[in-house]
Design a protein around this motif. Sequence first.
Motif, PDB file in Angstrom:
ATOM      1  N   PRO C  27       0.847  -1.189   0.000  1.00  0.00           N
ATOM      2  CA  PRO C  27       0.000   0.000   0.000  1.00  0.00           C
ATOM      3  C   PRO C  27       0.888   1.246   0.000  1.00  0.00           C
ATOM      4  O   PRO C  27       2.004   1.193   0.507  1.00  0.00           O
ATOM      5  CB  PRO C  27      -0.783  -0.119   1.314  1.00  0.00           C
ATOM      6  CG  PRO C  27       0.020  -1.031   2.168  1.00  0.00           C
ATOM      7  CD  PRO C  27       0.783  -1.940   1.262  1.00  0.00           C
ATOM      8  N   HIS C  64       4.421  -3.751   5.584  1.00  0.00           N
ATOM      9  CA  HIS C  64       4.174  -3.716   4.135  1.00  0.00           C
ATOM     10  C   HIS C  64       5.509  -3.815   3.404  1.00  0.00           C
ATOM     11  O   HIS C  64       6.570  -3.596   3.991  1.00  0.00           O
ATOM     12  CB  HIS C  64       3.408  -2.450   3.750  1.00  0.00           C
ATOM     13  CG  HIS C  64       4.030  -1.184   4.233  1.00  0.00           C
ATOM     14  ND1 HIS C  64       4.014  -0.804   5.555  1.00  0.00           N
ATOM     15  CD2 HIS C  64       4.726  -0.222   3.594  1.00  0.00           C
ATOM     16  CE1 HIS C  64       4.658   0.337   5.690  1.00  0.00           C
ATOM     17  NE2 HIS C  64       5.105   0.711   4.514  1.00  0.00           N
ATOM     18  N   CYS C 298     -11.941  -5.352  -0.528  1.00  0.00           N
ATOM     19  CA  CYS C 298     -10.691  -5.840  -1.108  1.00  0.00           C
ATOM     20  C   CYS C 298     -10.880  -7.160  -1.832  1.00  0.00           C
ATOM     21  O   CYS C 298     -10.037  -7.574  -2.606  1.00  0.00           O
ATOM     22  CB  CYS C 298      -9.594  -5.937  -0.053  1.00  0.00           C
ATOM     23  SG  CYS C 298      -9.785  -7.321   1.046  1.00  0.00           S
ATOM     24  N   SER C 315      -2.161  -3.166  -3.455  1.00  0.00           N
ATOM     25  CA  SER C 315      -1.830  -1.804  -3.042  1.00  0.00           C
ATOM     26  C   SER C 315      -3.104  -0.979  -2.845  1.00  0.00           C
ATOM     27  O   SER C 315      -4.215  -1.508  -2.892  1.00  0.00           O
ATOM     28  CB  SER C 315      -0.930  -1.177  -4.120  1.00  0.00           C
ATOM     29  OG  SER C 315      -0.527   0.113  -3.737  1.00  0.00           O
ATOM     30  N   THR C 316      -2.886   0.302  -2.623  1.00  0.00           N
ATOM     31  CA  THR C 316      -4.016   1.220  -2.535  1.00  0.00           C
ATOM     32  C   THR C 316      -4.099   2.021  -3.835  1.00  0.00           C
ATOM     33  O   THR C 316      -3.108   2.140  -4.554  1.00  0.00           O
ATOM     34  CB  THR C 316      -3.830   2.184  -1.349  1.00  0.00           C
ATOM     35  OG1 THR C 316      -2.483   2.663  -1.349  1.00  0.00           O
ATOM     36  CG2 THR C 316      -4.093   1.490  -0.029  1.00  0.00           C
ATOM     37  N   VAL C 320      -2.141   6.349   1.081  1.00  0.00           N
ATOM     38  CA  VAL C 320      -2.890   6.075   2.310  1.00  0.00           C
ATOM     39  C   VAL C 320      -3.116   7.419   3.012  1.00  0.00           C
ATOM     40  O   VAL C 320      -2.171   8.205   3.146  1.00  0.00           O
ATOM     41  CB  VAL C 320      -2.077   5.116   3.207  1.00  0.00           C
ATOM     42  CG1 VAL C 320      -2.660   5.050   4.607  1.00  0.00           C
ATOM     43  CG2 VAL C 320      -1.993   3.736   2.579  1.00  0.00           C
ATOM     44  N   TYR C 332      -6.067  -4.699   5.941  1.00  0.00           N
ATOM     45  CA  TYR C 332      -5.871  -4.852   4.496  1.00  0.00           C
ATOM     46  C   TYR C 332      -4.565  -5.591   4.198  1.00  0.00           C
ATOM     47  O   TYR C 332      -4.507  -6.493   3.361  1.00  0.00           O
ATOM     48  CB  TYR C 332      -5.866  -3.481   3.818  1.00  0.00           C
ATOM     49  CG  TYR C 332      -5.776  -3.524   2.304  1.00  0.00           C
ATOM     50  CD1 TYR C 332      -6.622  -4.362   1.563  1.00  0.00           C
ATOM     51  CD2 TYR C 332      -4.860  -2.743   1.610  1.00  0.00           C
ATOM     52  CE1 TYR C 332      -6.557  -4.413   0.181  1.00  0.00           C
ATOM     53  CE2 TYR C 332      -4.780  -2.779   0.214  1.00  0.00           C
ATOM     54  CZ  TYR C 332      -5.634  -3.620  -0.490  1.00  0.00           C
ATOM     55  OH  TYR C 332      -5.560  -3.661  -1.859  1.00  0.00           O
TER      56      TYR C 332
END
Lengths: 211, 494, 342
Positions: C27, C64, C298, C315-316, C320, C332
């Motif tokens: 992310p 992450h 998700c 990922s986002t 974020v 997530y």
Amino acid sequence: MHIYDKLAKAVVEMKAAEVKLLALQVLDEGFPPDEAIQKGLAVGMQEVGRLFSCKDYFVPEVLVSARAMYTGFNILKPKVIEGAVADKGTILIGVVEGDYHDIGKNIVKLMLEASGFRLVDLGKNVSVDAFTRAVVEEKPAIAAMSTLMTTTMDSMEEIVVRLTKDAPEVKIMIGGAPVNQDFADSIGAHFYGDDVDQAIVGAHKLLGIKA
Amino acid sequence: MISQKIRKLDNFELEENPRQIDFREWHRLFQKVPEELVENTRYFRDLPNAEWSQYLFPPSTHVVSGNRLLRKLKFDNSLASLRLWGFVMSEGERIYRAKQAGKKVIAVMGDLGAVTPLVYSFPNTVAFYPDCLWWTPFMMESKVLFDEAAKFGLGEDCCFVRAALGAYSKKAYFPKPDLCIGTVGATCDDMNAVMSEVEFLGYDIHYFELPHRHDKPQDVKRLKVFLSGQYEGLSAKLEHVTGHEFDLTRFEETISKVNRMRGAISDLKGMLGGAGSPLDSCVRRNDGRGSRRIDRRNAMGGIEMLNVEFAPLSYYGDLDECIDVIEDVRDTVKSRQTRSVGYPDQDIRLVWVTPPADPQLMNYIEGLGGMIVGSEYLINQTTPQILENGDPFDSLAESHLSGSLMGSMGYRTQLVIDQIEKSNAEGVIISGVFGSSHCPYETTPIVDAVRKKGIPVLAIDVVAPGKIMMQSQIFNRMEAFMESLKAARRYRGG
Amino acid sequence: MAGEMNPRERWGLLLIDEFPDRPPVYPLVTSHASAVYGCDLISYCSDGKILAEAQLAAQRKYGHEGLSVFTDVGLIAEAMGSKYHLREFEVPILNRPIIEELSAIDKLKLPDPGGSGRLPVYLEAIEKLYQAKGDVLPVFAFVPAPFTTAAGLRGIEDFLVDTITEPEAAHQLLELSLEAAIKFCDECILCGALPMLVDPLASGSVISRRTFAEFALPYNRKLITHLHRYDLDVTLHICGETSSIVDLISDTGADLFSLDKLDIDIARSSIGDKVRLVGNLAPHNLMASSGVSIEDNCHHIIDSGIRNKKGFVISTGCEVPIRCQPEKLQKYIKLGKEARYE
């Protein structure tokens, strides 16, 4: 082609020089300037709005059209007699604190104006306090706010909380890339618009009037 | 369309004079490399549509993927060196791409060049040498692979080759081999320990036995018969794994290629170790305007040569390309020596014994004025020519039995002495590996023998990555050593 | 646990088309790191050591799989002379563009990565992160793409207008922005980071396909070609809606496309055989106020993305949010790490 149609066309075609000439011609030939704004410039901008909604036009095209429109507007507006333009209600608009992206807001503002609303523009990076104070003072029918950044979404939430307390009668609409219906629901905003078209529909709906 | 025409660099140079440059300079210099060369320098030229097969990239490319040591090294500034580094650093990806393209991937462990020629004589088959992953912790300045090996009980009391076990466990450094060959017997004990653990991890290993060390001629004959039998057994296994029968014509073609590469490496070693008196370290050259003194200086970096010398272990996954890469280096050195050019200020003649897992050490000694004119990396068995028209397995056996790993400690010591004499070396550096089984036994007798010849010797243990204070001790000792060699030269020179 | 891969290893495999266990979970944790570390954004944006420490703190907290050096999209424009306003709790914003009159373009100078604006801050942060964790974590340097930088030099509205009324000047500005980006990318590489191009303004929410093709794409392509000369895998991030231009993304040469408000199925069917996809949980899902559970949202992203032919990174869609709810991000990442290739 009627001169109003020519004005509208020049706005749609982003031709500022031509709009200027036409506006001067409107005054020369004695057409009522408010009518030229409504039936010429505003109609042109509405068409621009339509093209924007169906993704024929994008932000650059809208900006250039708007600049063309303002060229004419600045010539015609001083000649308009007060009260001649229809007023569907006042909308207070601003980009929330932390965010300086105001293109989207400006386009929405432009289109709402072209639809006959009176707009009070607070600009960008408007603090929660300033926004609330302005609503209390101006007593608009609608308070509209936007953000383009995920990082500033929570200021929106704060404003909604404050307005619900300090100005419970105002309708709140929000927009901007990172927000959506889910977010609007979660913070208690009355309306979320995905694009400028929805913003116009929404403004009418919130006030119970026809477009 | 990938052009087949660019195979050799023909001594095309970016800069006129040889020098050692860091990765920053290479990054910028690389902009001057013609696009056509970058586009057409590729491995696996048998695969015409392999868009991923370019490899002529500078060290900075590999810095980004985590090879942190590259930021500290000095590289030769020739295109041949760029090509060599690109080829070596792309080996990991190459082995994966081989597997993706349907080639058979064979891991040759503990092998030191014995079985590789045979592996490559099977079609669509590539070999790689997991032991060489000992380099990775140093290149990445990372304990990851050592920590992983430690989970299986192989800690600092084992040679750096334990990194190979870490790599097998993590499954992120090479694809699952179609066959693992474990060469045992007169090979590295530590690697044998690694192999046992690899087998426990569930990999199927075909063991290949190299006979014990022996120097008597009558024994060599007996050992040859034994080794030939080992090759026969391995050949049958490879037939089974690759689905192809052993083919004599193909074998002979492969041997001829291997010999070409071995020849290029011998040439190179010969050139760099060529004559030059330690008393004045200068040579005279007649250029038509009378004789003039020209400093004899280093014409290729020690780490580039280390990469070259390691090539015959597995050909870095592509025999054909590997030949061109090495011949380019040879041609570059030849051209430099013809022009009497070399790195400035590097002229103290050294023999390096036992390959250092940390290439920084070589750079460091060069930075102090050293030039490595001879080496004994335990892989001399990979340089003799293989007999081309004899019985295939006998030829392989004979070739392999002539190398240093196969001999006794005394034999290896003699190899070092030979190197010193051939190259007029002024000093010897032995880089041992802490925890490695052969180093403690061999270092002492070599040190004694070299000292007896009146040649100063520095014996060090390569420090594991991350131990910065320990490493600075090594650097200090190198500085003192080089100072003493310089002083000795002044004394001799009067 | 024996046999577990680290992020560096997992990314390395992805980039050579190997799919061993699961995609990297990455992310876009950028300015949110300042909240984790407990520093204000002015320090985060103007002190490379703090930026690096904050990134490490955030990575330790969330696990992450990549470090992100990014403060704001004005970075290069600022280094070329535009004035940006640094703020304590929000990201920097454009105060005054350097090119108020188009005639000023001729006087514009390329930045010096070692001294202009906050470029040295970035480089220091990269250096520190690479030194600290470069063997196990890739370091990504988010570099503003030429279209976005040009807008920062000229002012967003004026630049967008220029694309229609003064196209030649716009191209001139883009050419300079490209050169500056190349120069800066080179330094990021030498500090050990993989450049990732961010082009928020080239969004399909802002410009037309035609404008993208004429003003954004060619410069992104040139920048990516430069990076490809070094065999680097380039990620292109474009904010907002991109369905109108998604098929052009592969024409930029980008190896990975970080998508925002675009259905991942559309991206997959359009360019999935050529481009690895990075995305795309909507960032507002990570706010405390969001009513949608992470699981609900998700599911589609991970299930679809993981089947992308060329590969996928969980990922986002965009950064974020600074004040996201940590538990949601943790959730997530946990779900991402449980995903498996089929």
